[in-house]
Write a protein that holds these residues in place. Sequence first.
Motif, short mmCIF file in Angstrom:
data_model
loop_
_atom_site.label_atom_id
_atom_site.label_comp_id
_atom_site.label_asym_id
_atom_site.label_seq_id
_atom_site.Cartn_x
_atom_site.Cartn_y
_atom_site.Cartn_z
N ASN A 60 0.82 -1.21 0.00
CA ASN A 60 0.00 0.00 0.00
C ASN A 60 0.86 1.26 0.00
O ASN A 60 0.46 2.29 0.54
CB ASN A 60 -0.96 0.02 1.20
N THR A 61 2.05 1.18 -0.59
CA THR A 61 2.92 2.35 -0.65
C THR A 61 3.24 2.73 -2.09
O THR A 61 3.37 1.88 -2.96
CB THR A 61 4.25 2.10 0.09
N ILE A 62 3.36 4.04 -2.28
CA ILE A 62 3.81 4.60 -3.55
C ILE A 62 5.19 5.19 -3.31
O ILE A 62 5.37 6.05 -2.44
CB ILE A 62 2.85 5.69 -4.06
N GLY A 63 6.17 4.73 -4.05
CA GLY A 63 7.51 5.28 -3.93
C GLY A 63 7.66 6.52 -4.77
O GLY A 63 7.18 6.57 -5.91
N VAL A 64 8.31 7.55 -4.22
CA VAL A 64 8.44 8.83 -4.92
C VAL A 64 9.90 9.27 -4.89
O VAL A 64 10.51 9.39 -3.83
CB VAL A 64 7.56 9.92 -4.26
N LEU A 65 10.46 9.52 -6.07
CA LEU A 65 11.79 10.11 -6.18
C LEU A 65 11.63 11.54 -6.67
O LEU A 65 11.02 11.78 -7.72
CB LEU A 65 12.65 9.31 -7.18
N ILE A 66 12.16 12.48 -5.90
CA ILE A 66 12.11 13.90 -6.27
C ILE A 66 13.51 14.50 -6.17
O ILE A 66 14.45 13.84 -5.72
CB ILE A 66 11.13 14.69 -5.38
N GLY A 89 -6.14 4.99 -0.35
CA GLY A 89 -5.67 4.27 0.82
C GLY A 89 -4.21 3.89 0.76
O GLY A 89 -3.80 2.87 1.31
N LYS A 90 -3.40 4.72 0.09
CA LYS A 90 -1.98 4.44 -0.07
C LYS A 90 -1.14 5.42 0.76
O LYS A 90 -1.60 6.48 1.16
CB LYS A 90 -1.55 4.56 -1.54
N TYR A 91 0.10 5.02 0.99
CA TYR A 91 1.05 5.86 1.72
C TYR A 91 2.26 6.13 0.84
O TYR A 91 2.53 5.41 -0.12
CB TYR A 91 1.49 5.16 3.01
N LEU A 92 3.01 7.18 1.18
CA LEU A 92 4.15 7.57 0.37
C LEU A 92 5.47 7.22 1.06
O LEU A 92 5.61 7.35 2.27
CB LEU A 92 4.14 9.07 0.10
N LEU A 93 6.42 6.78 0.27
CA LEU A 93 7.81 6.62 0.70
C LEU A 93 8.62 7.51 -0.24
O LEU A 93 8.63 7.29 -1.45
CB LEU A 93 8.25 5.17 0.60
N ILE A 94 9.27 8.54 0.33
CA ILE A 94 9.87 9.61 -0.48
C ILE A 94 11.38 9.64 -0.32
O ILE A 94 11.91 9.51 0.79
CB ILE A 94 9.29 10.98 -0.08
N GLY A 95 12.08 9.83 -1.43
CA GLY A 95 13.53 9.98 -1.39
C GLY A 95 13.98 11.15 -2.24
O GLY A 95 13.39 11.44 -3.29
#
Length: 332
Positions: A60-66, A89-95
């Motif tokens: 349930n996670t969306i990975g995000v590269l910024i 209903g998703k969560y973010l993992l950000i880098g």
Amino acid sequence: MATIKDVAKEAGVSVATVSRVLNNTANANPETRASVQKAMQKLGYRPNANARALVSQTTNTIGVLIGDVSDPFYGSMVKAIDSIAIQHGKYLLIGNGYHNASFEREVLELLISSRCESLVVHSKALSNEELIEFAREVPSMVLINRYIPELAERCIALDNYRGSYQATEFLIKNGHRNIGYICSNHDIEDTVHRKQGYLDAMQANHLDVDENHIEYGSPTEKGGEEAMVNLLSKNLQLSAIACYNDYMAAGAMSVLDENGITIPGEISLIGFDDGIIAKYLRPKLTTIRYPIQMMTEKAVKLALKLANKEPIEDDIRVFVPTMVRRDSVIKR
């Protein structure tokens, strides 16, 4: 730290029963469920997210590269992604990649290792070939503000060239002939495309292009200040300046103000992005709007559809920037 075996022992049930309760399957009766939950609370047990992902095949996670979350541009981007993620209903993992190939690679490898369902990637430093390899590994990876022909169906891009051409042409249509350009010194495709848009608009209107009319700096207020100081020191008699982005334009404005040069009375100025800062500058900045929220929402929706193997019907992939006319440009 308590384990699933500790919970099973405390509740007087099998590990398999605890697993069924954790995964909310129908095979656990209410009494057993209550017993397991009581044991978990007593022991302070927290389920291992990665272990649960192996069972459910989802985190349930969306990975995000910024680039850099401290930059308001990327802050707006993350906010737009999060608004769609919450709806699903998703969560973010950000880098943060900081436009550095090593950092971008490490972030992507971490996001993939963390079993993110889908990825929304703003990469400017990695090569097309490396991004294609990552995309093969993650079918639900979507690129934003980057166009790679081999991944065309998974790219949400902006026509930076057209936006810069439009900005320069707007100055020309307002009677300006001696037009400078404040350019980013970052070695990314946005820099190339925006500079080329300026150059081509000048040439198309039969105006001389002089490299002395172009100065470079970091795409920040400080970079804009330094570039503007360098332009002024050449005594070029410019009547207008196009800027790589609004932050460089803000820095340029500050230097012009310090030197008693009025905007737009003596020099007209145009930015790019239509960031939050643009309408709060004095005078308010004429700029090119980058529809970052619309593009980002489209990117994350596309990533979610790819993750769910849903059909993709919308074929809009390249967005067109638009003019925002405010107070920093006048006719000559």
